[in-house]
Scaffold this active site. Structure first.
Site, PDB file in Angstrom:
ATOM      1  N   PRO A  29       0.706  -1.413  -0.197  1.00 28.16           N
ATOM      2  CA  PRO A  29      -0.065   0.213  -0.526  1.00 28.16           C
ATOM      3  C   PRO A  29       0.519   0.977  -0.645  1.00 28.16           C
ATOM      4  O   PRO A  29       2.026   1.487   0.922  1.00 28.16           O
ATOM      5  CB  PRO A  29      -1.111  -0.421   1.543  1.00 28.16           C
ATOM      6  CG  PRO A  29      -0.069  -1.678   1.948  1.00 28.16           C
ATOM      7  CD  PRO A  29       0.390  -1.981   1.219  1.00 28.16           C
ATOM      8  N   GLU A  30       1.010   2.106  -1.184  1.00 30.05           N
ATOM      9  CA  GLU A  30       1.083   3.555  -0.814  1.00 30.05           C
ATOM     10  C   GLU A  30      -0.004   4.141  -0.386  1.00 30.05           C
ATOM     11  O   GLU A  30      -0.591   3.792  -0.134  1.00 30.05           O
ATOM     12  CB  GLU A  30       1.657   3.708  -2.126  1.00 30.05           C
ATOM     13  CG  GLU A  30       2.629   2.922  -2.566  1.00 30.05           C
ATOM     14  CD  GLU A  30       3.328   3.218  -4.537  1.00 30.05           C
ATOM     15  OE1 GLU A  30       3.415   4.208  -4.521  1.00 30.05           O
ATOM     16  OE2 GLU A  30       3.706   2.620  -4.365  1.00 30.05           O
TER      17      GLU A  30
END
Ligand code: ZN
Length: 283
Positions: free
Chosen positions: A2-3
């Protein structure tokens, strides 16, 4: 992994589910994820604490509580690592196999699950102090960005992953932003002109804002329920996956460039995959 957009989506989904809830019981199955906080401290500070807020900084989730013992505010830092998931489920639902931490909220559990235990849920919030500006915030200006790039000879793609340059950009959005700015990922950071820097600054903000708007671009591999706060890693069965169509270069090696039809290339920089079009990004 996840960013920024995925973590932002997660924060927005979890906040209304957690706000005002009190932690009745803290159960830790993997004390490793609390580091450097001890199990004893974690349990004593959080048992009885009430959720008062949730925000995001870079790729971190910041859970705010009011302590039962001292009445003072407490911040809990969450990081999803590679495979972490944080969600709310019914107390009667079976716990996932890799549940690391479970907060009982009465009829519900707030669960942090992680198959590889690379994530964190800790009272040590020092990691956020080292972060650079928020890419969508006012402190991240083309001038600030240019000043930092001028001091680095690293390839721009590698430099973009430096969380002290700008917080929250990871491997996917670094490739996407460089594609939009039509810049080679191999270009040395200090070689960018101010015009190129400005284009890249704009592209970073654009790809992140679009990803937040669209929900998420990370593959979803968990069939979540309707109100459990799962969005990325939590698509309900039968709902569409917009992942591939929304990314223009990432994970598209060999496929035609959306602009020029030349095949997208994959190279490895600092042990991470970079995807780009050698025709469009030839500066
Ligand atoms: Zn192209």
């Amino acid at each position: 992994m996840p960013e920024l957009p995925e973590v932002e989506i997660r924060a927005r989904h979890l906040q209304p589910l957690l706000l005002g809830k009190t932690i009745r019981r803290v159960r830790v199955c993997r004390a490793k994820v609390l580091k450097p906080t001890s199990l004893r401290e974690f349990q004593s500070v959080l048992t009885g604490a009430k959720f008062t807020g949730l925000s995001r900084r870079g790729k971190y989730l910041l859970f705010e509580f009011r302590s039962k013992i001292s009445g003072k505010p407490v911040t809990l830092l969450g990081h999803l690592g590679m495979t972490g998931r944080m969600f709310v489920a019914k107390k009667t639902d079976p716990l996932p196999k890799h549940a690391a931490v479970i907060f009982n909220l009465g009829r519900q559990n707030f669960i942090y699950e992680d198959t590889r235990y690379f994530g964190r849920l800790t009272l040590d919030v020092s990691a956020v102090e080292k972060l650079g500006p928020e890419p969508l915030g006012n402190e991240f200006t083309p001038e600030v960005f240019a000043g930092k790039l001028k001091r680095s000879r690293q390839a721009i793609k590698i430099k973009l992953l430096d969380q002290s340059l700008v917080a929250g950009v990871g491997n996917i959005y670094a490739s996407e932003a460089l594609f939009r700015a039509r810049l080679s990922p191999k270009l040395a950071a200090n070689r960018l002109t101010f015009g190129e820097t400005k284009n890249l600054w704009h592209a970073i903000r654009e790809v992140l804002a679009e990803a937040i708007d669209g929900g998420s671009t990370v593959p979803l591999n968990f069939a979540g329920g309707k109100s459990d706060g799962l969005y990325y890693f939590g698509r309900a069965p039968g709902t569409p996956d917009y992942y591939e169509e929304r990314l223009r270069v990432y994970d598209r090696a060999g496929m035609p460039c959306v602009n020029c039809r030349h095949p997208i290339k994959r190279i490895v920089q600092a042990a991470r995959s970079t995807f780009y079009c050698s025709h469009c990004q030839n500066s």
